[in-house]
Structure formats: structure tokens, C-alpha cells
Design an enzyme around this catalytic site. Structure first.
Site, PDB file in Angstrom:
ATOM      1  N   GLY A 142       0.798  -1.224   0.000  1.00  0.00           N
ATOM      2  CA  GLY A 142       0.000   0.000   0.000  1.00  0.00           C
ATOM      3  C   GLY A 142       0.827   1.269   0.000  1.00  0.00           C
ATOM      4  O   GLY A 142       2.055   1.247   0.082  1.00  0.00           O
ATOM      5  N   GLY A 144       2.528   3.699   1.548  1.00  0.00           N
ATOM      6  CA  GLY A 144       3.095   3.957   2.866  1.00  0.00           C
ATOM      7  C   GLY A 144       3.592   5.375   3.035  1.00  0.00           C
ATOM      8  O   GLY A 144       3.789   5.840   4.158  1.00  0.00           O
ATOM      9  N   LYS A 176       3.802  12.622  -2.344  1.00  0.00           N
ATOM     10  CA  LYS A 176       4.616  11.506  -1.851  1.00  0.00           C
ATOM     11  C   LYS A 176       5.582  12.018  -0.794  1.00  0.00           C
ATOM     12  O   LYS A 176       6.414  12.873  -1.069  1.00  0.00           O
ATOM     13  CB  LYS A 176       5.396  10.864  -2.999  1.00  0.00           C
ATOM     14  CG  LYS A 176       6.176   9.625  -2.583  1.00  0.00           C
ATOM     15  CD  LYS A 176       6.816   8.980  -3.793  1.00  0.00           C
ATOM     16  CE  LYS A 176       7.615   7.751  -3.399  1.00  0.00           C
ATOM     17  NZ  LYS A 176       8.243   7.099  -4.582  1.00  0.00           N
ATOM     18  N   GLY A 189       6.546   7.372   6.700  1.00  0.00           N
ATOM     19  CA  GLY A 189       5.737   8.057   5.700  1.00  0.00           C
ATOM     20  C   GLY A 189       6.383   9.285   5.110  1.00  0.00           C
ATOM     21  O   GLY A 189       5.730  10.053   4.395  1.00  0.00           O
ATOM     22  N   ARG A 246       2.848  14.134  -7.525  1.00  0.00           N
ATOM     23  CA  ARG A 246       2.822  13.194  -8.643  1.00  0.00           C
ATOM     24  C   ARG A 246       1.473  13.273  -9.362  1.00  0.00           C
ATOM     25  O   ARG A 246       0.429  13.463  -8.729  1.00  0.00           O
ATOM     26  CB  ARG A 246       3.070  11.766  -8.153  1.00  0.00           C
ATOM     27  CG  ARG A 246       4.340  11.634  -7.329  1.00  0.00           C
ATOM     28  CD  ARG A 246       4.891  10.227  -7.324  1.00  0.00           C
ATOM     29  NE  ARG A 246       3.981   9.241  -6.763  1.00  0.00           N
ATOM     30  CZ  ARG A 246       4.292   7.943  -6.653  1.00  0.00           C
ATOM     31  NH1 ARG A 246       5.468   7.509  -7.091  1.00  0.00           N
ATOM     32  NH2 ARG A 246       3.441   7.086  -6.115  1.00  0.00           N
ATOM     33  N   ARG A 253      -2.111  -0.275  -9.926  1.00  0.00           N
ATOM     34  CA  ARG A 253      -0.993  -1.100 -10.404  1.00  0.00           C
ATOM     35  C   ARG A 253      -1.353  -2.584 -10.384  1.00  0.00           C
ATOM     36  O   ARG A 253      -2.425  -2.959  -9.921  1.00  0.00           O
ATOM     37  CB  ARG A 253       0.223  -0.825  -9.524  1.00  0.00           C
ATOM     38  CG  ARG A 253      -0.115  -0.992  -8.048  1.00  0.00           C
ATOM     39  CD  ARG A 253       0.823  -0.219  -7.135  1.00  0.00           C
ATOM     40  NE  ARG A 253       0.632   1.215  -7.177  1.00  0.00           N
ATOM     41  CZ  ARG A 253       1.578   2.104  -6.877  1.00  0.00           C
ATOM     42  NH1 ARG A 253       2.769   1.702  -6.505  1.00  0.00           N
ATOM     43  NH2 ARG A 253       1.343   3.390  -6.941  1.00  0.00           N
ATOM     44  N   ASP A 337       4.117  -4.468  -7.504  1.00  0.00           N
ATOM     45  CA  ASP A 337       3.477  -3.254  -6.985  1.00  0.00           C
ATOM     46  C   ASP A 337       4.039  -1.992  -7.628  1.00  0.00           C
ATOM     47  O   ASP A 337       3.542  -0.895  -7.353  1.00  0.00           O
ATOM     48  CB  ASP A 337       3.621  -3.179  -5.462  1.00  0.00           C
ATOM     49  CG  ASP A 337       5.067  -3.300  -5.007  1.00  0.00           C
ATOM     50  OD1 ASP A 337       5.633  -4.396  -5.151  1.00  0.00           O
ATOM     51  OD2 ASP A 337       5.635  -2.309  -4.508  1.00  0.00           O
ATOM     52  N   ASP A 347       6.809   4.774 -10.009  1.00  0.00           N
ATOM     53  CA  ASP A 347       7.623   4.686  -8.786  1.00  0.00           C
ATOM     54  C   ASP A 347       9.121   4.721  -9.066  1.00  0.00           C
ATOM     55  O   ASP A 347       9.744   3.692  -9.343  1.00  0.00           O
ATOM     56  CB  ASP A 347       7.270   3.428  -7.976  1.00  0.00           C
ATOM     57  CG  ASP A 347       5.984   3.624  -7.185  1.00  0.00           C
ATOM     58  OD1 ASP A 347       5.430   4.730  -7.226  1.00  0.00           O
ATOM     59  OD2 ASP A 347       5.536   2.674  -6.529  1.00  0.00           O
TER      60      ASP A 347
END
Length: 692
Positions: A142, A144, A176, A189, A246, A253, A337, A347
Site C-alpha cells: 500500500g 506507505g 509523496k 511516511g 505526482r 498497479r 506493486d 515509482d
């Protein structure tokens, strides 16, 4: 006097109406003034369809937890102290209808784009997904550190080309590094300046190269700090919390569909929503209807529709990885992921653009098994597609998925070969021998240690043979071409360094003995491929130890001359009788120079910008961004950096310590760095950059 009363009544009505109209007009002006006083960020129009269409976990429970029966969890971003912009991307922000200058001037801009202040209409949430990490199912992962802010409606006058791969007319935006979510696991986080700068720059660099990708609109840093131990040596350092904005049609995904996975046979883990098949079907319907509307509209049969969807994802994935291979991009962590359901580069962690060409290039120093090497990327993407197919069963029956998966390799090869023909300037004909010519070119680059980006860029300077060319002219042309490519080859010391086995000689000897005497035990502790690679390196190193620089140069010249002869013979076949050779050459150079970039985001370019930013100078990040936005062009005045640091030596000004999670650590030497142009081979100090 009888007429006076009605007259007064009419006068009162007139003035009352006028007063009402003036009041209405005044109220309208006030409202308009309020609207006009709002910043462009405050005027963004949100339409958060994903949260309406997919199950949302409304729990306010704090801390990390398993999230069942939901695709998203409501979260609240954690504010940072004194947020401020490092850089913004004008083209990326334009997707949202934002002007970069307006955003930079907005006093609340850094707060909104760091998640410290929530915009009206935004509904912060974190996405739940699972994943196979380094080949093993990891269970719930997930968002994070990432936080969905919502989906922004594209402006009515958005360029249709920008919406070509986004039929929704909405752009999902994330921050992010905005703090804890239910999926943060043991982390906090947060992201730091270096990882944020790398993701920001690379997102925009990859887009400018013409490769499908998520985008980055801004990077914000702050006075909030977190502790990181990048070297894992027990010496943690405090670093600034930083946040990337982002942008993508969606961040769903492959791993999004793995939240429904049954208990894995190897790890024993299962998806948090195992057994909730109706949610999987709901998410599949949402993805197809929203992002693949043509497929949804073309198929009334659900199985046919789902198969067509999986085929399109396979096509996009094959095209994407072919494009990566052709620009020398290595993702670094191709877990399920990190694979976009839309065929986008997703990512940016320990990525890398190759310098010296090496098929076994590993950009992630923590990839000890070499699973995600450059040459492994196409097969890894195929493996990940197979995991997606498993996750979609029974909505996608296995026998139909297998038929599609069997199409992957031919698709990839076709995309790769088509791109490579353009990179070599083979425009008029497609010959069976082209594949061999390309393979031999890559092998020659490997043997000579040639720079990937610059060698391809140099090919446009090799002339097409003309019909009147005699033997002497041919020899001279081949000689000039060889000298051109030799400039991009590695020195003897560089090749020795590249071919030193990464394994301790005693360990290597032990494994070799074990492989012969106890194969079963050997399979448990290592693998044959790794052993073969180490032995090949050792053999190559021994060969180099018996070679001097002059002998190496002679061998490199022979290798390139041999290939160039074949290449120019192939170019000659492009020039059929009656073809205007001059016009063909001009077209060829134009296509090649718009296919082979002059500049990519090499690690040393990113590291230089990072260290400048850590010293409080954000101009180098902004300068690099400008260069990367036009990677195929020569940009006058932007040939080389303005900022040069000294490895390991503090420069006056505020500075953060180097080292950060999932990113680079600075060089340790104290020698001054020299100005190195952006289109140069990497300087010596670049070898000390470690990306993990």
C-alpha cells in the site's frame, strides 16, 4: 391629491427595485471578487471518481493495520514546518490547468503541494495494494508514503494530445512523503530531499524522452526532519522532509489486484481482502470502463472484454520495456506493486540510466541477486504480467491469459527492433539481418566498454556510402567513424574496475566446489547464473591484467572497424538507385537525433543537483530540469552545471548530511570536482555514487 398615493407607490417600487438590482449587482461583484481572489490551486475542480466507485475504508484508527474489504483508506496528510518550493515543472502543472509562475507566487502553494494544507474538494486517501517483491509475495503493502489528494478535472482547452492516453479528462494527484498511512509498516511516511529530487527530475526526464510515465509537478522541502541511515552502518543522519507532487490518470498497479490473493505457497501470506471476489470484479470493471472505454464498449461478452483488456495491458507493457531498453533506463525495483495497469513508468526509486554499456547493469545496490538487471527487465515484466493474470482469475480464465502471455515476446521484439532501426537510422528497409547487426553493435559496445547514450548519439555522424565512393574513400570513412566511437570507449582501468568480481574470492571458490560436489546444497545458497557471471568477470579481469592501454585501444579499434564496415554496407542498401542520397542523409540524421538523446539523467547529474540543493541552492535542480525537458537538443548556455561541489567537504552555507532512504550517498573523497558537461561520460567521482 388622489393621484399622489399611487405615484408614491410606483416611486417606492422603482427605488426598491433599483436598490435590489444594485444590491444584487454588488453581491455578484463581491462573489466575483472572492472567486478572483482565490489562487489557481484553490480554484482546482476535483471529481474524485475512484473514491466513489471503489470501496473506501473510513476508519479513523491510527497506526499501521491490515485493511480489509477496501481499495482506499481515508488519511490526513501530516503538515511539515516551513514548506518551500525547490522546483516546479511547468509542463506537468499545465495538465491541471496551472501556470507555473502563478503557483510559485502563491504564498500557500508549498503548503497545498506538500499536503500541509488541504485544498477544497480534495479527499486525502491512501491506496491499498500488495505485491511480489524480488519474486516473493509480500502481502499487504500500500501507499506507505504517498497520499491521493483527488482527481482534478482537466481544463476545457486541454491539448487533446495530452489526453490521448487519458480518456477520463481527469488527473489523479498525489503527494509523496506526506506522512503516515495505514500502510507505512515500519516507516515514517516521509521522503527526504534526495529521493524527492531524483523522482521529480526523472519523471519529467522520462516523459521528455517519449516514454510513458507518471509525472511530477513539484518538489517541496521543509524544516521538518527525519533520521536516515543510508549506509546501514549505525550512523544515522537528520534530513529534511521533502514531498513530490505526482500526476497520473491513475496510480492503480498490478499489485492492486493482488489484495485478493489466496495464501501464497512459499511465504504463507495472503491478500488482506482474500475471498472478496466481488470487490476484485468491481475494481476490474472500474479500470476497464474508466481507462479502457473502447474495450468496454466493443465487447458485450465479459470474458472477451477482460481478455482484450489484459491483451492491451500486455501490449503497453511490452512497448514500455522496449522503450526503456532503447534509452538505457533501468527501473531497479520491478516488483508487481511498481507496475502500472496503464503501462506507465511508475515509482522512481533506485533507477539508473546506464553509462558504460553492460547487459548485467544493476542500478539498485541492494539487488544482491541481480534479479532486476538491465537485460532481465523484459522477462521480469513478462513474469509480472503472469502474476497479474493469476490475480484476475476467474474474471480472466487461465487458458485465455496464457494465450495473451504467449504474444508478449513477439510484441516486445517487434517494438524493440522498430525502435532500434530508428536509432541506427535504418528507415527505408526492414531486413532480416538487421537483428544481427543490432546484436553485434550491442556486443561491441559491451566488449569496448562504450558509453550507451553517447555512442548511439554519435552514429548520426557516420556517413552513408555514396555510389562513387572508392576503396580509399571507404577506408577513410571507416577510419573516421572508428575514431569517433573510440572516444566513447572505456580505459583499461575502467574495464578492470568493472570486471572485478563482487564476490569474495574465498566465497567464490567455496561455491564452485559446492556446485560440483553438492548441487542440492548449492541451489539453496546460490544459483548457477550468479556463479557463471562471477567466473566470467574473473576470466575477463585476468585477460585485462595481461593487457596494456595501447593493446586495448588497438583491440577496440578492430572491434569497431569490423562493425562499422557492416553498418555502412547496410546503409548503402538504403540508397537505392534514384534515391536522393543527400536528402536521405538529412532525414536519417534528423530521425536519429530525435531518437537518440544527447542528455539523460545520469547519476552524477542528479547527485550534483542534490548536493547543491542540500547546500540551499535550488538553481541546479531547476537548471537540470530545463536541460532534461529538451534531451535531444543542444541548448546554448545550458551545456554544463553552474554548481560544483567537493566530495565529502562542506561548502559554506546550510547543509544536510548526505545519505537517504532508497537513494544516493555522496562521494567520500576530498578532491575538487570539475565542471563536466551534461552530455559527457561520467567523471571519476561518479563511481562512488551508491543507489539503494
Amino acid at each position: 391629491m388622489a393621484f399622489i398615493a399611487p405615484l408614491l407607490t410606483r416611486i417606492n417600487i422603482f427605488y426598491s427595485g433599483a436598490t435590489f438590482r444594485r444590491s444584487l449587482s454588488h453581491a455578484g461583484m463581491v462573489d466575483m471578487g472572492i472567486s478572483m481572489s482565490r489562487s489557481s490551486l484553490e480554484r482546482l475542480q476535483f471529481d474524485n471518481v475512484a473514491l466513489r466507485k471503489l470501496p473506501l475504508d473510513l476508519s479513523t484508527e491510527h497506526g499501521v493495520r491490515q485493511v480489509r474489504s477496501a481499495c482506499f483508506s481515508k488519511v490526513q496528510p501530516t503538515p511539515v514546518k516551513n514548506p518551500r518550493f525547490v522546483a516546479v515543472s511547468g509542463p506537468a502543472l499545465a495538465l491541471l490547468g496551472l501556470d507555473a509562475e502563478d503557483v510559485l507566487k502563491d504564498p500557500l502553494g508549498p503548503e497545498y503541494l506538500s499536503g500541509s494544507k488541504v485544498m477544497a474538494g480534495s479527499e486525502p486517501a491512501a491506496h491499498c495494494y500488495c505485491g511480489h517483491q524480488f519474486g516473493q509475495f509480500a502481502g499487504q503493502l500500500g501507499d506507505g508514503a504517498a497520499c491521493y489528494l483527488g482527481e482534478v478535472k482537466a481544463p476545457p482547452d486541454q491539448n487533446p494530445e495530452l489526453l490521448h492516453e487519458n480518456p477520463t479528462g481527469r488527473w489523479e494527484i498525489q503527494v509523496k512523503g506526506a506522512g503516515l498511512t495505514p500502510y507505512s509498516r515500519q516507516a515514517d511516511g516521509r521522503k527526504v530531499l534526495r529521493s524527492s529530487i531524483r523522482e521529480f527530475l526523472c519523471s519529467e526526464a522520462v516523459f521528455a524522452l517519449g516514454v510513458p510515465t507518471t509525472r511530477a509537478g513539484s518538489v517541496v522541502t521543509s524544516d521538518s526532519r527525519v533520521m536516515r541511515d543510508i549506509a546501514y552502518d549505525g550512523n544515522p543522519r537528520m534530513e529534511r522532509c521533502s514531498i513530490v507532487l505526482r500526476i497520473s490518470p491513475s496510480f492503480i498497479r498490478f499489485g492492486s489486484f493482488e489484495i485478493f490473493k489466496r495464501a501464497d505457497e512459499v511465504t504463507g501470506r495472503q491478500g488482506p481482502s482474500y475471498g472478496q471476489d466481488e470487490i476484485r470484479t468491481q475494481m476490474l470493471d472500474y479500470v476497464i470502463e474508466t481507462f479502457y472505454p473502447e474495450i468496454h464498449q466493443s465487447h458485450s461478452d465479459i470474458r472477451e472484454r477482460n481478455t482484450a483488456f489484459f491483451r492491451e495491458v500486455t501490449v503497453r507493457t511490452a512497448r514500455l520495456v522496449a522503450q526503456w531498453q532503447c534509452v538505457g533506463f533501468c527501473h531497479g525495483v520491478l516488483n508487481t506493486d511498481n507496475m502500472s495497469i496503464l503501462g506507465l513508468t511508475l515509482d522512481y526509486g533506485p533507477f539508473g540510466f546506464m553509462d558504460r554499456f553492460d547487459p548485467d547493469f544493476i542500478c539498485n545496490a541492494s539487488d544482491n541477486s541481480g534479479r532486476y538487471t538491465y537485460q532481465a527487465q523484459p522477462s521480469i515484466c513478462h513474469w509480472n504480467l503472469a502474476r497479474l493474470a493469476e490475480a484476475l482469475d476467474p474474471d480472466l480464465p487461465p487458458e485465455l491469459a496464457k494465450q495473451v502471455l504467449d504474444e508478449y515476446l513477439p510484441l516486445y521484439n517487434a517494438f524493440y527492433l522498430n525502435n532500434m532501426r530508428k536509432k541506427l537510422g535504418l528507415l527505408k528497409k526492414k531486413e532480416p539481418e538487421d537483428e544481427t547487426l543490432i546484436t553485434e553493435f550491442m556486443q561491441t559496445m559491451h566488449n569496448t566498454g562504450a558509453d550507451f547514450t553517447n555512442t548511439f548519439r554519435s552514429l548520426s555522424q557516420i556517413s552513408c556510402p555514396i555510389q562513387e565512393e572508392g576503396e580509399e574513400d571507404e577506408c577513410e570513412a571507416n577510419k573516421q567513424a572508428t575514431e569517433l566511437l573510440l572516444q566513447q570507449c572505456a580505459s583499461i582501468d575502467e574495464l578492470k574496475g568493472a570486471n572485478r568480481p563482487t564476490m569474495d574470492p574465498r566465497e567464490l571458490s567455496m561455491l564452485l566446489s559446492m556446485a560440483q560436489s553438492n548441487p542440492a546444497l548449492f541451489q539453496m545458497v546460490s544459483n548457477r547464473r550468479t556463479l557463471v557471471q562471477q567466473l566470467e568477470k574473473l576470466s575477463r579481469l585476468k585477460e585485462l591484467m595481461d593487457t596494456n592501454e595501447e593493446q586495448l585501444r588497438t583491440k577496440q579499434a578492430e572491434d569497431w572497424t569490423r562493425w562499422i564496415k557492416k553498418y555502412r554496407q547496410r546503409l548503402a542498401r538504403e540508397c537505392e538507385p534514384g534515391v536522393d542520397v543527400k536528402a536521405l542523409q538529412e532525414e536519417r540524421v534528423c530521425v536519429m537525433n530525435n531518437t537518440n538523446p544527447r542528455v539523460v539523467l545520469r547519476n552524477y547529474i542528479a547527485q550534483n543537483a542534490i548536493e547543491a540543493a542540500e547546500n540551499g541552492d535550488f538553481s541546479e535542480v531547476q537548471r537540470v530540469l530545463k536541460v532534461l525537458e529538451k534531451p535531444f537538443s543542444v541548448q546554448e548556455g545550458l551545456e554544463q552545471p553552474n554548481w560544483v561541489g567537493r566530495g565529502g567537504v562542506d561548502i559554506p552555507g546550510e547543509r544536510d548530511e548526505t545519505g537517504e532512504e532508497g537513494n544516493t550517498s555522496g562521494s567520500a573523497g576530498a578532491e575538487p570536482r570539475v565542471l563536466v558537461p551534461y552530455d559527457s561520460k561520467p567523471p571519476v567521482w561518479a563511481n562512488e555514487i551508491c543507489v539503494t
